[in-house]
Scaffold this motif. Structure first.
Motif, PDB file in Angstrom:
ATOM      1  N   HIS A  42       0.819  -1.202   0.000  1.00 29.88           N
ATOM      2  CA  HIS A  42       0.000   0.000   0.000  1.00 29.88           C
ATOM      3  C   HIS A  42       0.859   1.261   0.000  1.00 29.88           C
ATOM      4  CE1 HIS A  42      -3.713   2.142   0.226  1.00 29.88           C
ATOM      5  NE2 HIS A  42      -3.324   2.813   1.289  1.00 29.88           N
ATOM      6  N   VAL A  43       1.935   1.237   0.754  1.00 33.24           N
ATOM      7  CA  VAL A  43       2.856   2.381   0.742  1.00 33.24           C
ATOM      8  C   VAL A  43       3.351   2.636  -0.679  1.00 33.24           C
ATOM      9  CG1 VAL A  43       5.158   3.128   1.462  1.00 33.24           C
ATOM     10  CG2 VAL A  43       3.589   2.170   3.144  1.00 33.24           C
ATOM     11  N   ASN A  53      -0.591  11.589  -9.883  1.00 36.11           N
ATOM     12  CA  ASN A  53      -1.247  12.862  -9.628  1.00 36.11           C
ATOM     13  C   ASN A  53      -0.349  14.023 -10.050  1.00 36.11           C
ATOM     14  OD1 ASN A  53      -3.468  14.467  -8.317  1.00 36.11           O
ATOM     15  ND2 ASN A  53      -1.766  15.127  -7.043  1.00 36.11           N
ATOM     16  N   ASN A  85      -6.958   7.700 -16.759  1.00 34.73           N
ATOM     17  CA  ASN A  85      -7.200   7.949 -15.340  1.00 34.73           C
ATOM     18  C   ASN A  85      -8.379   7.135 -14.823  1.00 34.73           C
ATOM     19  OD1 ASN A  85      -6.493   9.673 -12.942  1.00 34.73           O
ATOM     20  ND2 ASN A  85      -8.626  10.263 -13.199  1.00 34.73           N
ATOM     21  N   GLN A  96      -7.938  -2.046  -3.725  1.00 29.82           N
ATOM     22  CA  GLN A  96      -8.342  -1.710  -2.349  1.00 29.82           C
ATOM     23  C   GLN A  96      -9.185  -2.833  -1.752  1.00 29.82           C
ATOM     24  OE1 GLN A  96     -10.317   2.173  -2.712  1.00 29.82           O
ATOM     25  NE2 GLN A  96      -9.290   2.773  -0.833  1.00 29.82           N
TER      26      GLN A  96
ATOM     27  N   ALA B  20       8.067   6.784   2.249  1.00 28.45           N
ATOM     28  CA  ALA B  20       7.540   5.428   2.117  1.00 28.45           C
ATOM     29  C   ALA B  20       8.368   4.454   2.948  1.00 28.45           C
ATOM     30  CB  ALA B  20       7.540   5.008   0.651  1.00 28.45           C
ATOM     31  N   GLN B  44      -6.846   2.370   7.133  1.00 26.70           N
ATOM     32  CA  GLN B  44      -5.943   3.211   6.342  1.00 26.70           C
ATOM     33  C   GLN B  44      -6.157   2.990   4.844  1.00 26.70           C
ATOM     34  OE1 GLN B  44      -3.590   5.611   7.469  1.00 26.70           O
ATOM     35  NE2 GLN B  44      -3.766   6.075   5.285  1.00 26.70           N
ATOM     36  N   ILE B  45      -6.283   1.722   4.466  1.00 23.54           N
ATOM     37  CA  ILE B  45      -6.482   1.422   3.052  1.00 23.54           C
ATOM     38  C   ILE B  45      -7.824   1.972   2.583  1.00 23.54           C
ATOM     39  CG2 ILE B  45      -6.909  -0.472   1.427  1.00 23.54           C
ATOM     40  CD1 ILE B  45      -4.742  -2.044   2.911  1.00 23.54           C
ATOM     41  N   ALA B  46      -8.849   1.805   3.402  1.00 22.66           N
ATOM     42  CA  ALA B  46     -10.179   2.297   3.033  1.00 22.66           C
ATOM     43  C   ALA B  46     -10.190   3.825   2.942  1.00 22.66           C
ATOM     44  CB  ALA B  46     -11.218   1.819   4.045  1.00 22.66           C
ATOM     45  N   LYS B  47      -9.412   4.481   3.802  1.00 20.11           N
ATOM     46  CA  LYS B  47      -9.376   5.936   3.837  1.00 20.11           C
ATOM     47  C   LYS B  47      -8.692   6.522   2.597  1.00 20.11           C
ATOM     48  CE  LYS B  47      -6.401   8.122   6.546  1.00 20.11           C
ATOM     49  NZ  LYS B  47      -5.769   9.115   5.669  1.00 20.11           N
ATOM     50  N   ASP B  48      -7.731   5.816   2.071  1.00 18.70           N
ATOM     51  CA  ASP B  48      -6.967   6.309   0.917  1.00 18.70           C
ATOM     52  C   ASP B  48      -7.752   6.081  -0.374  1.00 18.70           C
ATOM     53  OD1 ASP B  48      -3.761   5.250   2.282  1.00 18.70           O
ATOM     54  OD2 ASP B  48      -4.804   7.182   2.412  1.00 18.70           O
ATOM     55  N   THR B  49      -8.745   6.926  -0.589  1.00 18.44           N
ATOM     56  CA  THR B  49      -9.539   6.792  -1.810  1.00 18.44           C
ATOM     57  C   THR B  49      -8.751   7.326  -3.006  1.00 18.44           C
ATOM     58  OG1 THR B  49     -10.537   8.977  -1.587  1.00 18.44           O
ATOM     59  CG2 THR B  49     -11.663   7.137  -0.501  1.00 18.44           C
ATOM     60  N   PHE B  50      -9.130   6.911  -4.196  1.00 19.12           N
ATOM     61  CA  PHE B  50      -8.455   7.365  -5.414  1.00 19.12           C
ATOM     62  C   PHE B  50      -8.564   8.883  -5.532  1.00 19.12           C
ATOM     63  CE2 PHE B  50      -6.482   6.551  -9.414  1.00 19.12           C
ATOM     64  CZ  PHE B  50      -6.932   7.544 -10.272  1.00 19.12           C
ATOM     65  N   GLU B  51      -9.751   9.407  -5.202  1.00 22.03           N
ATOM     66  CA  GLU B  51      -9.975  10.842  -5.331  1.00 22.03           C
ATOM     67  C   GLU B  51      -9.072  11.642  -4.390  1.00 22.03           C
ATOM     68  OE1 GLU B  51     -12.337   8.518  -5.013  1.00 22.03           O
ATOM     69  OE2 GLU B  51     -12.980   8.563  -7.120  1.00 22.03           O
ATOM     70  N   LEU B  53      -6.063  10.562  -3.262  1.00 22.73           N
ATOM     71  CA  LEU B  53      -4.672  10.375  -3.661  1.00 22.73           C
ATOM     72  C   LEU B  53      -4.362  11.073  -4.979  1.00 22.73           C
ATOM     73  CD1 LEU B  53      -4.240   6.585  -2.779  1.00 22.73           C
ATOM     74  CD2 LEU B  53      -3.373   8.539  -1.506  1.00 22.73           C
ATOM     75  N   VAL B  54      -5.381  11.202  -5.827  1.00 20.97           N
ATOM     76  CA  VAL B  54      -5.173  11.815  -7.139  1.00 20.97           C
ATOM     77  C   VAL B  54      -6.160  12.978  -7.297  1.00 20.97           C
ATOM     78  CG1 VAL B  54      -4.911  11.362  -9.616  1.00 20.97           C
ATOM     79  CG2 VAL B  54      -4.587   9.507  -7.979  1.00 20.97           C
ATOM     80  N   PRO B  55      -6.002  14.053  -6.539  1.00 23.04           N
ATOM     81  CA  PRO B  55      -6.954  15.168  -6.637  1.00 23.04           C
ATOM     82  C   PRO B  55      -6.961  15.824  -8.011  1.00 23.04           C
ATOM     83  CG  PRO B  55      -5.067  15.765  -5.268  1.00 23.04           C
ATOM     84  CD  PRO B  55      -4.968  14.299  -5.518  1.00 23.04           C
ATOM     85  N   ASN B  56      -5.868  15.715  -8.756  1.00 21.31           N
ATOM     86  CA  ASN B  56      -5.842  16.288 -10.106  1.00 21.31           C
ATOM     87  C   ASN B  56      -6.712  15.523 -11.095  1.00 21.31           C
ATOM     88  OD1 ASN B  56      -4.188  18.532  -9.648  1.00 21.31           O
ATOM     89  ND2 ASN B  56      -2.319  17.298  -9.813  1.00 21.31           N
ATOM     90  N   SER B  57      -7.342  14.455 -10.620  1.00 15.98           N
ATOM     91  CA  SER B  57      -8.280  13.705 -11.467  1.00 15.98           C
ATOM     92  C   SER B  57      -9.398  14.608 -11.952  1.00 15.98           C
ATOM     93  CB  SER B  57      -8.909  12.552 -10.676  1.00 15.98           C
ATOM     94  OG  SER B  57      -8.079  11.440 -10.646  1.00 15.98           O
ATOM     95  N   LYS B  59      -9.301  17.403 -13.040  1.00 18.67           N
ATOM     96  CA  LYS B  59      -8.920  18.178 -14.211  1.00 18.67           C
ATOM     97  C   LYS B  59      -9.122  17.347 -15.499  1.00 18.67           C
ATOM     98  CE  LYS B  59      -5.450  21.110 -11.970  1.00 18.67           C
ATOM     99  NZ  LYS B  59      -5.618  20.745 -10.566  1.00 18.67           N
TER     100      LYS B  59
END
Lengths: 152, 66
Positions: A42-43, A53, A85, A96, B20, B44-51, B53-57, B59
């Motif tokens: 995951h890291v 990104n 994307n 996930q 890392a 932690q895994i559930a919290k890390d959504t794609f949106e 981690l990739v906020p520039n999505s 765009k």
């Protein structure tokens, strides 16, 4: 993008080294190995997505400039990257879900005594979860690598 | 040669992702993960959504089908 590709390549190899001990029948605590491997994976995946990104940000800046001189070309490229994307988003969500299954199976396995009749089934579930998880991880890494190569 | 390759790859990973590596060290320090450890890892895994981690999505929205 070269930095991203190098990091992805290193991540694939590092994670591969960790996956092997999980399958080793003589190794201690498969549940602990699965826990650690899941976390390490995951890291790495998070680092890969942050790199993606960053790439989206720089590409957007470039396309905004291109839209002023060649809007059609900019629109086509933006649509292509949007499709990439979207594929990556789908692959990551599958990864996930698979990782959550691995952790649940690992926890169950860790709680099952070795002499419990359910122990073999619990071990099988953990192995199956790890196998499925490896496939989803491979999909994410393949896409990141593929997109990195095409955009260079 | 294989050992040198592995060392080189790990060096590259360390160089490219120091944050890392800090997380990985914390994981390796765990001897026997507890129920709380597993729950925290899942969270932690559930919290890390794609949106996230990739906020520039945002765009690059997928164009509507023609």
């Amino acid at each position: 993008m070269k930095k991203l590709r190098n990091m992805i390549g290193a991540l694939v190899c590092a994670v591969s080294l960790l996956v092997v001990p999980i399958g080793c029948s003589g190794c201690k605590s498969p549940a602990r190995n699965a826990y650690v491997a899941s976390g390490v994976t995951h890291v790495g995946v998070v680092a890969g997505l942050k790199g993606w990104n960053e790439y989206l940000g720089t590409t957007d800046t470039r396309l905004v400039a291109l839209e002023k001189t060649d809007p059609d070309k900019a629109r086509v490229e933006r649509a292509r990257i949007a499709e990439q994307n979207a594929k990556l988003a789908t692959a990551y969500k599958q990864y996930q879900a698979a990782q959550l299954t691995v952790l649940t199976a690992a926890e169950e396995f860790s709680k099952t005594p070795k002499d419990d009749p359910n122990s073999p089934a619990s071990a099988d579930r953990l192995t199956a979860a790890i196998t499925a998880s490896s496939a989803t991880l491979a999909s994410v890494l393949h896409l990141l690598n593929e997109f990195g190569i095409k955009t260079n | 040669m294989q050992a040198a390759l592995i060392v080189g790859l790990i060096e590259l990973l360390i160089k490219e992702a120091p944050a890392a590596i800090a997380g990985i060290r914390a994981l390796l320090a765990k001897k026997d993960p507890t129920a709380e450890d597993f729950a925290a890892a899942r969270a932690q895994i559930a919290k890390d959504t794609f949106e996230d981690l990739v906020p520039n999505s945002d765009k690059f929205p997928v164009p509507p089908a023609a």
